[in-house]
Design a protein around this motif. Structure first.
Motif, PDB file in Angstrom:
ATOM      1  N   THR A   1      -2.801   7.834   3.909  1.00  0.00           N
ATOM      2  CA  THR A   1      -1.585   8.603   4.180  1.00  0.00           C
ATOM      3  C   THR A   1      -0.728   7.858   5.185  1.00  0.00           C
ATOM      4  O   THR A   1      -1.207   7.515   6.274  1.00  0.00           O
ATOM      5  CB  THR A   1      -1.926   9.992   4.740  1.00  0.00           C
ATOM      6  OG1 THR A   1      -2.760  10.695   3.816  1.00  0.00           O
ATOM      7  CG2 THR A   1      -0.650  10.798   4.975  1.00  0.00           C
TER       8      THR A   1
ATOM      9  N   ALA B   1      -3.907   2.628  -2.407  1.00  0.00           N
ATOM     10  CA  ALA B   1      -3.831   3.629  -1.344  1.00  0.00           C
ATOM     11  C   ALA B   1      -3.775   5.056  -1.868  1.00  0.00           C
ATOM     12  O   ALA B   1      -4.018   5.998  -1.115  1.00  0.00           O
ATOM     13  CB  ALA B   1      -2.602   3.376  -0.481  1.00  0.00           C
ATOM     14  N   GLU B   2      -3.453   5.219  -3.118  1.00  0.00           N
ATOM     15  CA  GLU B   2      -3.226   6.550  -3.686  1.00  0.00           C
ATOM     16  C   GLU B   2      -4.449   7.439  -3.531  1.00  0.00           C
ATOM     17  O   GLU B   2      -5.566   7.075  -3.908  1.00  0.00           O
ATOM     18  CB  GLU B   2      -2.869   6.409  -5.170  1.00  0.00           C
ATOM     19  CG  GLU B   2      -2.411   7.697  -5.824  1.00  0.00           C
ATOM     20  CD  GLU B   2      -1.011   8.089  -5.414  1.00  0.00           C
ATOM     21  OE1 GLU B   2      -0.090   7.300  -5.645  1.00  0.00           O
ATOM     22  OE2 GLU B   2      -0.843   9.179  -4.855  1.00  0.00           O
TER      23      GLU B   2
ATOM     24  N   LEU C   1       0.811  -1.207   0.000  1.00  0.00           N
ATOM     25  CA  LEU C   1       0.000   0.000   0.000  1.00  0.00           C
ATOM     26  C   LEU C   1       0.854   1.269   0.000  1.00  0.00           C
ATOM     27  O   LEU C   1       0.680   2.144  -0.824  1.00  0.00           O
ATOM     28  CB  LEU C   1      -0.914   0.022   1.228  1.00  0.00           C
ATOM     29  CG  LEU C   1      -1.950  -1.086   1.311  1.00  0.00           C
ATOM     30  CD1 LEU C   1      -2.636  -1.038   2.672  1.00  0.00           C
ATOM     31  CD2 LEU C   1      -2.961  -0.973   0.196  1.00  0.00           C
ATOM     32  N   ALA C   2       1.753   1.364   0.959  1.00  0.00           N
ATOM     33  CA  ALA C   2       2.531   2.591   1.122  1.00  0.00           C
ATOM     34  C   ALA C   2       3.809   2.289   1.881  1.00  0.00           C
ATOM     35  O   ALA C   2       3.867   1.350   2.676  1.00  0.00           O
ATOM     36  CB  ALA C   2       1.716   3.635   1.878  1.00  0.00           C
TER      37      ALA C   2
ATOM     38  N   THR D   1       7.679   9.356   0.851  1.00  0.00           N
ATOM     39  CA  THR D   1       6.728   8.265   0.797  1.00  0.00           C
ATOM     40  C   THR D   1       6.462   7.813  -0.631  1.00  0.00           C
ATOM     41  O   THR D   1       6.779   8.514  -1.598  1.00  0.00           O
ATOM     42  CB  THR D   1       5.383   8.690   1.418  1.00  0.00           C
ATOM     43  OG1 THR D   1       4.875   9.818   0.682  1.00  0.00           O
ATOM     44  CG2 THR D   1       5.541   9.080   2.874  1.00  0.00           C
ATOM     45  N   ARG D   2       5.880   6.646  -0.708  1.00  0.00           N
ATOM     46  CA  ARG D   2       5.409   6.148  -2.002  1.00  0.00           C
ATOM     47  C   ARG D   2       4.111   5.392  -1.758  1.00  0.00           C
ATOM     48  O   ARG D   2       3.978   4.669  -0.764  1.00  0.00           O
ATOM     49  CB  ARG D   2       6.427   5.222  -2.654  1.00  0.00           C
ATOM     50  CG  ARG D   2       5.956   4.686  -4.007  1.00  0.00           C
ATOM     51  CD  ARG D   2       6.920   3.690  -4.589  1.00  0.00           C
ATOM     52  NE  ARG D   2       6.396   3.139  -5.838  1.00  0.00           N
ATOM     53  CZ  ARG D   2       6.858   2.035  -6.413  1.00  0.00           C
ATOM     54  NH1 ARG D   2       7.861   1.375  -5.849  1.00  0.00           N
ATOM     55  NH2 ARG D   2       6.334   1.591  -7.522  1.00  0.00           N
ATOM     56  N   TYR D   3       3.170   5.574  -2.650  1.00  0.00           N
ATOM     57  CA  TYR D   3       1.885   4.906  -2.545  1.00  0.00           C
ATOM     58  C   TYR D   3       1.628   4.071  -3.798  1.00  0.00           C
ATOM     59  O   TYR D   3       1.925   4.491  -4.909  1.00  0.00           O
ATOM     60  CB  TYR D   3       0.753   5.932  -2.403  1.00  0.00           C
ATOM     61  CG  TYR D   3       0.842   6.738  -1.132  1.00  0.00           C
ATOM     62  CD1 TYR D   3       1.538   7.946  -1.105  1.00  0.00           C
ATOM     63  CD2 TYR D   3       0.256   6.292   0.040  1.00  0.00           C
ATOM     64  CE1 TYR D   3       1.639   8.687   0.057  1.00  0.00           C
ATOM     65  CE2 TYR D   3       0.351   7.025   1.208  1.00  0.00           C
ATOM     66  CZ  TYR D   3       1.049   8.218   1.212  1.00  0.00           C
ATOM     67  OH  TYR D   3       1.150   8.934   2.366  1.00  0.00           O
TER      68      TYR D   3
ATOM     69  N   LEU E   1      -1.049   4.695   9.426  1.00  0.00           N
ATOM     70  CA  LEU E   1      -1.727   4.682   8.135  1.00  0.00           C
ATOM     71  C   LEU E   1      -3.110   5.285   8.349  1.00  0.00           C
ATOM     72  O   LEU E   1      -3.980   4.648   8.947  1.00  0.00           O
ATOM     73  CB  LEU E   1      -1.834   3.275   7.559  1.00  0.00           C
ATOM     74  CG  LEU E   1      -2.407   3.222   6.146  1.00  0.00           C
ATOM     75  CD1 LEU E   1      -1.410   3.845   5.153  1.00  0.00           C
ATOM     76  CD2 LEU E   1      -2.715   1.789   5.732  1.00  0.00           C
TER      77      LEU E   1
END
Length: 129
Positions: A69, A64-65, A48-49, A58-60, A81
């Motif tokens: 968060t 989750a995008e 997810l992230a 961070t990367r999603y 999360l």
């Protein structure tokens, strides 16, 4: 060795919010790359992230995008999360995971499960229509 424990799961209605927490203990836990995954019975665990220890970048991934968060408070050795606008398809067991990462790419460049040696036991999230 890092031990991880998730909390904050539960039930929500469609459109609602939940915040998951993952507390880490063990050596240098605050310096590790942290990530959230989820899994539905019978399906593969999906990333997810993730969040890098150095600068908290961070990367999603797609699930989750725009709605979830990830954040971390290294003073508490905790990763969060925040999940907003929940949907029934978000129903799953949510896991946090940790790995060593020497740089940003090693942290957020891949969500390959095999590269995360430390996992929590998971926390259940159920979203009703």
């Amino acid at each position: 060795q890092v031990q991880l424990m998730e909390s904050g799961g539960g039930s929500a209605q469609t459109g609602g919010s939940l915040r998951l927490s993952c507390t880490a203990s063990g050596s240098k836990s605050s310096s590790r790359c942290m990530a959230w995954f989820r899994q539905v019975p019978g399906k593969e665990r999906e990333g997810l992230a993730s969040i890098y220890a150095g600068d908290h970048r961070t990367r999603y991934l797609d699930p989750a995008e725009g709605r979830f968060t990830i954040s971390r408070d290294d003073t508490k050795n905790t990763v969060y999360l925040q999940m907003n606008n929940l949907r029934p398809e978000d129903t799953a067991t949510y896991f946090c995971a940790s790995k060593k990462a020497n740089n940003l790419f090693e942290c957020i460049g891949t969500f390959a499960i095999i590269l995360f040696p430390s996992w929590g036991r998971g926390t259940q999230v159920t979203v009703s229509a």
